[in-house]
Design an enzyme around this catalytic site. Structure first.
Site, PDB file in Angstrom:
ATOM      1  CB  ILE A 271      33.323  39.037  38.704  1.00  0.00           C
ATOM      2  CG1 ILE A 271      34.350  39.305  37.612  1.00  0.00           C
ATOM      3  CG2 ILE A 271      31.910  39.015  38.151  1.00  0.00           C
ATOM      4  CD1 ILE A 271      34.401  38.195  36.566  1.00  0.00           C
ATOM      5  CD  GLU A 272      39.408  41.608  38.558  1.00  0.00           C
ATOM      6  OE1 GLU A 272      40.363  42.093  39.215  1.00  0.00           O
ATOM      7  OE2 GLU A 272      39.377  41.625  37.313  1.00  0.00           O
TER       8      GLU A 272
END
Length: 468
Positions: A271-272
């Site tokens: 999710i980064e």
């Protein structure tokens, strides 16, 4: 026999019982202290440090403030066992001196935070606590012993941490100007800077390190939680990248031991930056002939690899140091560098014990502290999540629950919102909440304004230009 005589006998028996218990406790303590001291290795330790170590030992500090001390005989008695377990748990949450005791024996520098905490409790006369002295008469610190320990703190600072350019008035303060420079390979720094801004390190070429840690925005993105690949939202506030080289570990929970290990985290986080694999990144960078030539020259054995990418980024991040704040100039003797309000703010900063955690050149990053030490922060805030566990998520040690790496205060005026959960949207709110939950003090509006004014003077320079 009269009722008054029975009462007198009962009181007398109680006093004798108390005195007998105190004597037994004293003899047991004395035996353990002698045993502990005989096992200590102080041969290479200077005389003042030896004195300090002996005072810690003789006063029984290790009972409640270390994790490896042999406990006295009464620790297993009913009631005493429960009371001591409670006291030890509380003491370790606030001040664990296990490392300090080891560092003295190994003749190593004492943590700046531990020196600051020790100085704080000595100035307050808060240690040993009165309830401990009720059964441990010999543990009360005499004025002479207090002076020895305070002198030791100052000499340790002067030996390892003091800046020779600081004027005498502030020479022994827990906070010092940024003066350290870190040796770097300039070629790797240049490569690392390119990679820091390179979106090819993400899965779909849309996110770079600088996306969440902007060098034109105080080293942060000013969001509550960062926006990653495909618009994904992270669970925690992004800390500043500036002065992160001073941190003992990286990330709020300290899961990365250094800058290079930290640099490898976001690209693989789904999710980064969501790259999926290092090979995916390597394949993309390998098509860039100019970039490939830099890797070949700087890393002839590794070429483009996970190691060389993260190593170069870390080398660049070592240079993200911001010296020459107005506060630094003030400490070095420029009285005009701070306004009267800002100077009063620094005095209040110290009076309210802020420097016990925000110490050293970076004014933070040197320890993990419990969020809500003096108040129920998470209870008042509500809705506790997994990231609120803090350091516990890494160590699985119950003593580390809700413990977080102390953030740097350098450039803090530029890094809103504040705390790991971004719950403080302004610097004024952050000052108020820290005083309330960490120190147990409700500051006046005037004091908040003065401390906030002082904190704004901590903005430093990057590449010779003041950060905006």
């Amino acid at each position: 026999m009269k009722k008054s005589s029975y009462i007198a006998l009962a009181i007398g028996a109680g006093v004798l019982g108390y005195l007998a218990t105190v004597y037994a406790v004293d003899q047991g303590d004395k035996k353990l202290h002698q045993q502990y001291l005989s096992q200590a290795n102080l041969v290479k330790v200077d005389p003042l440090s030896q004195q300090a170590f002996k005072i810690f030992n003789q006063k029984g500090c290790q009972y409640c403030h270390t994790t490896n001390s042999e406990m006295p005989f009464y620790a297993n008695l009913p009631v005493a066992k429960q009371l001591m377990a409670h006291d030890v748990k509380k003491a370790l949450r606030q001040f664990n001196i296990t490392a300090l005791m080891d560092q003295v024996q190994q003749n190593k520098p004492i943590s700046q935070v531990e020196l600051a905490k020790l100085e704080s409790v000595l100035d307050d006369g808060a240690m040993p606590p009165k309830q401990y002295l009720f059964m441990h008469w010999r543990s009360d610190l005499s004025p002479q012993e207090t002076d020895v320990l305070l002198k030791w703190v100052k000499e340790e600072r002067a030996k390892y941490y003091s800046d020779p350019q600081v004027v005498a008035e502030y020479k022994y303060d827990a906070v010092q100007p940024i003066s350290t420079t870190f040796e770097v390979d300039e070629g790797k720094v240049k490569l690392g800077e390119e990679l820091y801004h390179d979106k090819r390190l993400s899965g779909n070429n849309t996110v770079a390190c600088s996306t969440c840690h902007s060098l034109t925005g105080g080293g942060v993105d000013h969001l509550k939680t960062s926006t990653g690949i495909n618009g994904a939202k992270g669970p925690i506030n992004a800390p500043t990248v500036f002065n992160s080289v001073f941190n003992i570990h990286q990330f709020w929970d300290g899961r990365a031991k250094d800058l290079q290990e930290q640099a490898g985290g976001p690209p693989m986080n789904p999710i980064e930056m969501g790259a999926g694999s290092w090979q995916h990144i390597i394949d993309k960078l390998d098509k860039d002939s100019a970039l490939k030539a830099q890797f070949t020259a700087l890393y002839p054995k590794q070429g483009i690899s996970e190691y060389s990418i993260t190593n170069a980024v870390a080398e660049f991040e070592k240079t993200l140091v911001t010296p020459n704040s107005r506060f630094d100039k003030f400490l070095k003797g420029d009285k005009t560098a701070l306004t009267q309000q800002e100077q009063e703010g620094y005095a209040l900063f110290k009076a309210n014990k802020c420097q016990t955690c925000h110490s050293g050149q970076a004014m933070g990053g040197l320890s993990f502290e419990v969020m809500g030490l003096k108040g129920d922060y998470f209870g008042d805030r509500g809705h506790v999540t997994e990231v609120d566990n803090g350091r516990f998520n890494v160590t699985k040690d119950g003593n580390d629950m809700h413990r977080f790496k102390v953030p740097t205060l350098r450039n803090v005026a530029l890094t809103a919102p504040y705390f790991h959960d971004a719950s403080a949207t302004t610097l004024e709110q952050a000052v108020n909440d820290m005083a309330l939950y960490q120190v147990g003090v409700k500051l006046s509006q005037s004091d908040i304004e003065k401390i906030t004014a002082y904190l704004k003077a901590l903005t430093g320079e990057y590449k010779g230009q003041q950060l905006q």
